[in-house]
Design a protein around this motif. Structure first.
Motif, PDB file in Angstrom:
ATOM      1  N   SER A  32       0.822  -1.205   0.000  1.00 37.63           N
ATOM      2  CA  SER A  32       0.000   0.000   0.000  1.00 37.63           C
ATOM      3  C   SER A  32       0.857   1.256   0.000  1.00 37.63           C
ATOM      4  N   ARG A  39      -9.217  12.168  -4.814  1.00 39.49           N
ATOM      5  CA  ARG A  39      -9.051  11.058  -5.735  1.00 39.49           C
ATOM      6  C   ARG A  39      -7.947  11.367  -6.741  1.00 39.49           C
ATOM      7  N   GLU A  65      -2.820   3.051  -4.880  1.00 39.49           N
ATOM      8  CA  GLU A  65      -2.853   1.661  -4.454  1.00 39.49           C
ATOM      9  C   GLU A  65      -3.446   0.836  -5.586  1.00 39.49           C
ATOM     10  N   HIS A  66      -2.902  -0.363  -5.814  1.00 35.20           N
ATOM     11  CA  HIS A  66      -3.459  -1.168  -6.886  1.00 35.20           C
ATOM     12  C   HIS A  66      -3.329  -2.652  -6.557  1.00 35.20           C
ATOM     13  N   ASP A  80      -7.039  -3.336 -10.470  1.00 36.35           N
ATOM     14  CA  ASP A  80      -7.907  -2.472  -9.681  1.00 36.35           C
ATOM     15  C   ASP A  80      -7.080  -1.334  -9.103  1.00 36.35           C
ATOM     16  N   ARG A  82      -7.293   1.918  -6.641  1.00 35.49           N
ATOM     17  CA  ARG A  82      -8.152   2.475  -5.603  1.00 35.49           C
ATOM     18  C   ARG A  82      -8.171   3.999  -5.671  1.00 35.49           C
ATOM     19  N   ASN A 109     -17.358   0.054  -7.170  1.00 32.04           N
ATOM     20  CA  ASN A 109     -17.645   0.467  -5.789  1.00 32.04           C
ATOM     21  C   ASN A 109     -17.679   1.990  -5.645  1.00 32.04           C
ATOM     22  N   ASN A 111     -15.748   4.140  -6.262  1.00 32.26           N
ATOM     23  CA  ASN A 111     -14.498   4.772  -5.835  1.00 32.26           C
ATOM     24  C   ASN A 111     -13.286   4.249  -6.594  1.00 32.26           C
ATOM     25  N   ASP A 112     -13.329   2.987  -6.981  1.00 36.65           N
ATOM     26  CA  ASP A 112     -12.178   2.354  -7.607  1.00 36.65           C
ATOM     27  C   ASP A 112     -12.354   2.284  -9.118  1.00 36.65           C
ATOM     28  N   ARG A 114     -11.446  -0.069 -12.405  1.00 36.13           N
ATOM     29  CA  ARG A 114     -11.013  -1.409 -12.818  1.00 36.13           C
ATOM     30  C   ARG A 114     -10.736  -1.439 -14.314  1.00 36.13           C
TER      31      ARG A 114
END
Length: 461
Positions: A32, A39, A65-66, A80, A82, A109, A111-112, A114
């Motif tokens: 992390s 964002r 973060e991924h 993904d 984040r 979600n 927020n993320d 993909r």
């Protein structure tokens, strides 16, 4: 001091243990990072293909973060990210010769972000992060390596580990040839403007041709063009290709413009063998940080333990290889140090592959810079390195290779014990009696262990 046979046995054990330690892992999640407030904006995607590697670069305005994992039936890679926002469309990246046949993306979600890479055939994904530089943003880099291009470093399931024995040994020894620097990292720059990255790639290509023409040897080029590779990625490519040795080629600079001559280095964990070695190691190790590469300082626990147990054997082999190379470099010109130098070069930190770093000459010296640019010197240096490799493998070729068989003057060979094998079964395989096999190897009974190397006597022995 351990014998070449004992060191080879240690390396067989270590490779098996490192490989088995990751068994059963189907997804990869990277460490992390602390996200900036708000964002992160994704600005775009760039793609390229170099040989068997397909690279995707996501340009971002902050760290991210991924998570990265694969799916099958059909084959896909999922990324993904984040807290990432993106408006627009990513380019469809169907690349000729690449396993990538398309990509899809969606918000997840709320927020993320993909991204799904649709593959025409399986591939092994890896990722790393790059910090901003003068002309680039934060970047998330995804490399797809086609399965079967080199021996895969992807983990196998526990069941397959149990059912299958270790794959058959390549009859050729594999020489990993690493040309230092590349891409936005030019390395040292000579007084006349010569880039180290260009010179060492030319020398590496010459060595590649010589190794490819040598019976019993096979080259594995770590860098084949003008692009950047992180230091850890160089090690991983060598290990994924089951390299038997790793030779990193450089032509560095020194504060003193009169410094001259070639040198050969191996890894030292206890401090550099000289002030020059300390300077060179610090300069090389800063290559990643200069380009903003994010790395973790926390190694896998099992890897660290195995490194402690086995590094002595690998360093012994590295020292022997370096000695052989120094002996041949004397034929080309001045050798700065007649002894093997030691320093904490990050690129030499492979736990199970004997590794050396060769400083061909000092590009900061005007006379040596001119010499480095000549075809004659580059070819002579490649020939000297091949001579050192020949000398090393004459006594340290891994079991079950052509060079190991050539080493046995009585026409015999070597056999590495695999799971489920018995002494009587091995004797029958080679049309020997069990007593012959025991006597030739000094065995007192029938107990053998996986990874043990048996000398198989030739006919008439």
């Amino acid at each position: 001091m351990a014998s070449g046979r004992q060191i080879n046995q240690r390396r067989v054990f270590l490779r098996r243990a490192l490989f088995a330690s990751s068994a059963g892992v189907t997804g990869l999640v990277w460490p992390s990072l602390l996200l900036a407030a708000g964002r992160v904006q994704l600005h775009g995607l760039r793609t390229s293909v170099d040989g068997e590697i397909t690279r995707l670069v996501f340009d971002l305005d902050g760290p991210v973060e991924h998570a990265l994992f694969t799916l099958s039936n059909p084959d896909r890679v999922v990324i993904d990210m984040r807290g990432v926002r993106f408006t627009g469309e990513l380019p469809q990246a169907e690349l000729s010769g690449s396993p990538l046949r398309g990509l899809r993306h969606a918000v997840r979600n709320d927020n993320d972000f993909r991204v799904v890479l649709d593959l025409a055939r399986p591939a092994n994904p890896r990722s790393f992060l790059l910090r901003p530089t003068d002309d680039a943003r934060h970047r998330l880099v995804i490399d797809l390596q086609q399965e079967g291009a080199v021996a895969s470093a992807a983990p196998a399931s526990p069941a397959s580990q149990t059912r299958s024995s270790e794959p058959a040994r390549n009859p050729d020894v594999i020489v990993a040839i690493d040309a230092g620097h590349g891409g936005r990292d030019p390395g040292a720059i000579g007084p006349a403007g010569t880039f180290e990255k260009d010179i060492v790639l030319s020398i590496a290509r010459r060595l590649e041709r010589l190794v490819a023409a040598e019976p019993g040897m096979q080259p594995l080029m770590i860098r084949t063009g003008d692009y950047f590779l992180p230091l850890r990625e160089r090690i991983e490519r060598a290990r994924a290709g089951h390299a038997d040795v790793f030779v990193s080629i450089h032509a560095d600079a020194a504060p003193n413009a009169s410094a001259s001559g070639s040198s050969v280095f191996i890894l030292s964990e206890r401090g550099a063998s000289s002030e020059a070695a300390r300077f060179l190691a610090r300069r090389e190790n800063e290559a990643d940080s200069r380009l903003g590469l994010v790395t973790s300082d926390k190694d896998d626990v099992l890897t660290s333990v195995l490194l402690d147990l086995s590094q002595t054997g690998t360093l012994e082999s590295s020292n022997t290889l370096a000695d052989s190379l120094i002996g041949e470099l004397h034929r080309v010109g001045k050798v700065r140090s007649p002894r093997v130098e030691r320093a904490g070069f990050a690129v030499l930190r492979s736990p199970d592959v004997p590794s050396v770093l060769v400083e061909a000459a000092f590009i900061s010296n005007p006379q040596e810079e001119r010499k480095l640019r000549t075809t004659r010197f580059q070819e002579s240096l490649a020939e000297a390195l091949l001579g050192g490799l020949r000398q090393y493998f004459a006594n340290h070729a891994p079991p079950n290779t052509l060079l190991a068989e050539r080493r046995n003057g009585n026409g015999g060979t070597q056999h590495v014990i695999r799971r489920g094998e018995t002494l009587s079964g091995i004797a029958s395989q080679y049309q020997l009696s069990v007593n012959q096999l025991r006597r030739h190897n000094g065995l007192r009974g029938d107990v053998i262990r996986v990874g043990q190397v048996l000398e198989i006597p030739g006919r008439g022995s």
